[in-house]
Design an enzyme around this catalytic site. Structure first.
Site, PDB file in Angstrom:
ATOM      1  N   SER A 181       0.935  -1.104   0.004  1.00  0.00           N
ATOM      2  CA  SER A 181      -0.049  -0.047   0.139  1.00  0.00           C
ATOM      3  C   SER A 181       0.971   1.182  -0.063  1.00  0.00           C
ATOM      4  CB  SER A 181      -0.971  -0.045   1.092  1.00  0.00           C
ATOM      5  OG  SER A 181      -1.682   1.118   1.292  1.00  0.00           O
ATOM      6  N   LYS A 182       1.444   1.725   1.278  1.00  0.00           N
ATOM      7  CA  LYS A 182       2.264   2.817   1.519  1.00  0.00           C
ATOM      8  C   LYS A 182       3.599   2.492   2.111  1.00  0.00           C
ATOM      9  CE  LYS A 182      -1.047   5.443   3.201  1.00  0.00           C
ATOM     10  NZ  LYS A 182      -1.445   6.637   3.758  1.00  0.00           N
ATOM     11  N   ASP A 234       2.514   2.874  13.870  1.00  0.00           N
ATOM     12  CA  ASP A 234       1.498   2.414  14.242  1.00  0.00           C
ATOM     13  C   ASP A 234       1.578   1.205  15.215  1.00  0.00           C
ATOM     14  OD1 ASP A 234      -1.108   1.671  14.977  1.00  0.00           O
ATOM     15  OD2 ASP A 234      -1.889   1.818  12.903  1.00  0.00           O
ATOM     16  N   GLN A 237      -1.704  -2.093  16.238  1.00  0.00           N
ATOM     17  CA  GLN A 237      -2.150  -3.274  15.649  1.00  0.00           C
ATOM     18  C   GLN A 237      -1.713  -4.555  16.413  1.00  0.00           C
ATOM     19  OE1 GLN A 237      -1.485  -3.534  11.351  1.00  0.00           O
ATOM     20  NE2 GLN A 237      -1.615  -1.208  11.492  1.00  0.00           N
ATOM     21  N   LYS A 554      29.412  17.265  18.968  1.00  0.00           N
ATOM     22  CA  LYS A 554      29.080  18.174  17.947  1.00  0.00           C
ATOM     23  C   LYS A 554      27.634  18.625  18.337  1.00  0.00           C
ATOM     24  CE  LYS A 554      29.012  19.477  13.140  1.00  0.00           C
ATOM     25  NZ  LYS A 554      27.654  20.606  13.215  1.00  0.00           N
ATOM     26  N   ASP A 556      24.166  20.661  18.169  1.00  0.00           N
ATOM     27  CA  ASP A 556      23.447  21.142  17.207  1.00  0.00           C
ATOM     28  C   ASP A 556      22.748  22.355  17.284  1.00  0.00           C
ATOM     29  OD1 ASP A 556      20.701  19.180  15.214  1.00  0.00           O
ATOM     30  OD2 ASP A 556      22.253  20.687  14.657  1.00  0.00           O
ATOM     31  N   GLU A 701      24.493  14.917  15.840  1.00  0.00           N
ATOM     32  CA  GLU A 701      24.951  15.342  14.444  1.00  0.00           C
ATOM     33  C   GLU A 701      26.462  14.666  14.290  1.00  0.00           C
ATOM     34  OE1 GLU A 701      25.267  19.362  13.837  1.00  0.00           O
ATOM     35  OE2 GLU A 701      25.162  18.980  11.950  1.00  0.00           O
TER      36      GLU A 701
END
Length: 847
Positions: A181-182, A234, A237, A554, A556, A701
């Site tokens: 689907s996606k 999600d 389920q 580092k 950010d 980072e």
């Protein structure tokens, strides 16, 4: 079947009449019912183990799926109707106010019958039923990674890898399934010892953790308004009342797509896409099934499930019953890890009053081990009842009582593991390098089994704890795995820092030696000059050879030079812009030493998870009106991390080695008001690979590597300071934008960005993800003020220029991305935010 309309068949001894075989089920591809039946027959050996003994909900398209513009009618079916063949296995499930009879897809005959009635999609829960139809505990966990507007498979892959890293730390190696689907479904096999409520709570906590660690990419809330530019994890389920499309099921979409199990190697391919039924039929011909590790039909259970039957002592004969899980997960012929001695008492606890851990808490040995697995973490182990009770600490031990860390309860380990150091081979459970971070003995104040532990640990000289530390471990959810570790406020003796600064006076005589052997001395100046900050060069670990380096995280945020000259305090940006009104909490003269100085650092805002957040920094930029500043300050407070000192009370320090400047900075910071927003950026005395691993765990980072003998070069970029990044980032100049569609209608769909090249912009790509709603509104306002009729780009492709609005190339932003393409474009760029401290002339592609 392809040439017939009707056929009588015998499937596994069951007689079936297949009708309308030439009927078009998928009009856009011309796929017929006969082809659907052929497909399900081909994948049956793989689909049935994934669906067996699970109540099946069906989606039927009796008249075909239709087209994208005109979808066909779908019938959602739970209960079996009267026409169901009597031989179909079924189970009756009692719901709150009714019962339903569900089919069990346990054989090819049932699967063929479902295909005959156009039940194209088969959905099942994560639990099975036993022979009496009783609901069992779930035997698998699932996460549905659902891309929101402006995201797609690449972002889902990124989230899948992040989730896998966490799951592998607790012994679960998930299998990805492109949903057809996606998005992507992630499945992990479970041992069936936990109720669905516990599994669901754990999945929810995992989703929240991913969201907290990666707020620009992940959302765990179902609200559609929050999902733009993000991937929804999600977790719901896993509920006992929910179902997920079974792997290898067709989809009732315009094209015959499939929920297809994939390998992790496939997920790393930039060409990854969803698969249709023809592609899956080709894949199953070789008999390989990525989902076998979860479905278990290969006859070999996943490592975390084990295989042998337990004896009445809870594990292999003669082995301590609490070590059954440990033994099942490991092969003594393939891993150097110690295996427990046999012949211990069957009872796992001491008898009498000693068994009451609250009244008479025990103590014993402890060990904390560095585990360089797929994701670096510490393993925290305490001796208790003859075993080492164990927790994985993805973020290490907490350094302050104000910040708790996640602790994942894992299987008990044998006492012999307290001395283990070595390499667990690739492919084995917990593969990676194990070393001892600290070890010693502990005194136990409280041990509430499965709930709470309070203990004082005494480590070894030179160990990671640096002495004595008092911790609490507290279970936080229904799942036994969900704990946190807390550094107690009340500590025995005088507490020290958990991570020592390599430049501390007591650190090493070598540091003092370096100072006395320097060739330069501070220059005396009546007032500090106007400095520009020294700039770092992008580097790799291979650039570190041959020199001694100091390593820092580092930060950010925004670079700043803080100066006090003739009593006046000023915050200056990298480009020299006055930021003093924007950050009143940092520009208050009362928090700083009274003499003149110039210090270099980074302004950082922290998210709710305690990590640097560039998104939070965006809320503070470019504000000068007191009302606006105070309002933003309330929602996005900032801290200043100082890492260098250029001028101090009449002395210019730039010619001194970094080590000496750090020592002067340490003395300087002691004069800064305690408890305020100004801190010293710590030098970390660990191997750079370990620090990079830790930075990755913290979602940072990267790290900074600075040569210990480097001088400060104002306004110059130097290879003496290196940026070692975990991901690629690029400053870009905005040259245009494309309008959005769908949920982004009336707003920005994508930004068109480039890199200056001879007065024009060299097109670098289209950025459509990473935006917050408030950022989109801000961007839209800015770009409309700068619109111009002509494209500022040298070489933008026609497909990207279509519908574009052009803007004057004045605004600088920053993106992260996967890699450079051969045409000089960024692959999968993600918006990070504006860079008001940079001008277009500062932007260039690193070489």
């Amino acid at each position: 079947m392809a040439g017939r309309q009707k056929e009588r068949v015998n499937v596994e001894g069951r007689a079936l009449t297949l009708t309308n075989l030439g009927k078009i089920i998928y009009p856009e591809t011309g796929t017929t019912k006969a082809e659907v039946l052929d497909y399900y027959a081909a994948v049956a050996p793989f689909l049935i183990p994934a669906a067996a003994d699970r109540p099946a909900t069906r989606k039927r398209w009796v008249n075909g799926v239709g087209t994208a513009e005109h979808p066909g009618q779908m019938f959602f079916q739970k209960n079996l109707d009267a026409s169901t063949p009597s031989w179909v296995s079924r189970v009756t499930i009692q719901h709150s106010d009714h019962t339903n009879d569900y089919p069990l897809v346990n054989n090819l005959a049932t699967l063929t019958w479902l295909a005959q009635i156009a039940a194209l999609e088969i959905h099942v829960p994560q639990w099975k039923v036993d022979g009496d139809g009783t609901m069992l505990n779930p035997d698998r966990l699932v996460l549905d990674l659902d891309p929101g507007p402006g995201t797609g498979l690449p972002e889902c892959v990124e989230v899948a890898k992040l989730a896998r890293s966490i799951l592998k730390d607790i012994g679960l190696d998930p299998v990805p399934v492109t949903s057809g689907s996606k998005g992507i479904h992630l499945y992990a096999g479970l041992d069936g010892t936990q109720k669905w409520e516990q599994v669901s709570a754990f999945a929810h906590e995992l989703a929240r953790s991913l969201e907290a660690d990666h707020p620009e990419l992940v959302v765990s809330d179902m609200k559609k308004s929050l999902r733009g530019g993000k991937v929804l994890v999600d977790w719901s389920q896993n509920s006992g009342n929910k179902t997920t499309i079974v792997p290898y099921s067709l989809r009732g979409r315009a094209h015959p797509m499939v929920a297809a199990p994939r390998t992790w190697r496939e997920l790393s391919s930039p060409k990854l896409e969803h698969l249709d039924f023809t592609a899956v039929m080709k894949r199953v011909k070789d008999g390989k099934d990525p989902f076998a590790a979860v479905a278990g039909h290969s006859g070999k259970a996943p490592a975390h499930l084990g295989g042998d039957e337990e004896d009445d002592g809870g594990g292999p004969a003669g082995v301590h019953p609490r070590l059954a899980d440990y033994v099942r997960k490991r092969d003594p012929g393939r891993t150097p890890e110690p295996f427990p001695a046999v012949g211990l008492p069957a009872a796992g606890k001491p008898s009498g009053k000693q068994a009451d851990a609250e009244e008479n808490p025990a103590g014993g040995i402890f060990v904390i081990q560095e585990h360089h697995a797929r994701a670096f973490h510490l393993d925290f182990r305490l001796e208790h009842h003859g075993v080492l009770v164990s927790w994985a600490l993805p973020r290490g031990v907490p350094e302050t009582p104000n910040k708790n860390h996640l602790a994942v309860h894992t299987e008990d380990h044998p006492l012999e593991y307290a001395q283990f150091q070595g390499i667990i081979p690739k492919g084995e459970y917990g593969a990676g390098t194990v070393s001892i971070w600290d070890s010693g003995t502990y005194e136990c104040e409280k041990w509430r089994e499965g709930k709470e532990v309070i203990a004082t640990l005494t480590g070894k000289p030179g160990g990671g704890l640096h002495g004595v530390r008092r911790f609490a471990l507290i279970r936080t959810g229904e799942s036994d795995k969900q704990w946190l570790i807390h550094l107690m406020k009340e500590q025995p003796g005088q507490p020290g820092a958990l991570h020592r600064d390599a430049t501390a006076p007591a650190a090493a005589p070598a540091a003092r030696g370096a100072a006395t052997s320097r060739t330069s001395s501070p220059r005396t100046l009546a007032a500090p000059p106007d400095y520009a900050p020294m700039l770092a060069t992008a580097g790799t670990a291979g650039d570190l050879a041959g020199s001694r380096w100091l390593f820092e995280l580092k930060w950010d945020g925004f670079r700043v030079l803080v100066s006090r000259s003739r009593g006046k305090l000023r915050l200056g940006s990298r480009s020299g812009k006055d930021m003093t009104p924007t950050y009143p909490e940092l520009s208050d003269p009362a928090i700083w030493p009274e003499h003149d100085f110039v210090a270099d650092g980074e302004i950082v805002a922290f998210g709710k998870d305690g990590r640097p957040s560039f998104e939070q920094m965006q809320k503070r930029m470019n504000l000068t009106k007191p009302h606006d500043v105070e309002r933003a300050r309330a929602v996005a407070p900032v801290q200043l991390m100082l890492f260098d000192l250029l001028y101090d009370d009449g002395e210019e320090l730039v010619s001194l080695p970094l080590e000496e400047r750090r020592r002067r900075l340490m003395s300087f910071v002691k004069e800064v008001r305690k408890g305020g927003p100004v801190h010293m950026s710590e030098v970390l005395d660990h191997d750079h690979e370990d620090i990079l691993d830790s930075a990755a765990e913290l979602g940072l980072e990267g790290i900074m590597a600075k040569r210990a003998d480097s001088r400060y070069l104002p306004g110059r970029r130097s290879h003496s300071w290196l940026k070692l990044k975990l991901e690629q980032s690029q400053e870009v100049v905005l040259g245009g934008w494309r309008p959005g569609a769908g949920a982004r209608r009336g707003s920005i769909g994508a930004l068109l960005v480039g890199i200056p090249d001879g007065g024009k912009l060299r097109y670098a790509g289209r950025v459509g993800t990473g935006f917050k709603d408030w950022q989109l509104r801000d961007i839209l306002k800015r770009v409309k003020e700068l619109e111009q009729p002509e494209s500022p780009f040298l070489d933008i492709p026609a497909e990207d220029a279509r519908t574009a609005h052009w803007v004057s190339p004045e605004l600088v932003g920053e993106v992260t991305f996967g890699e450079w393409t051969g045409s000089g474009r960024m692959r999968h760029p993600v918006w990070r935010g504006w860079r008001p401290d940079k001008s277009p002339s500062d932007v260039g592609r690193p070489h």
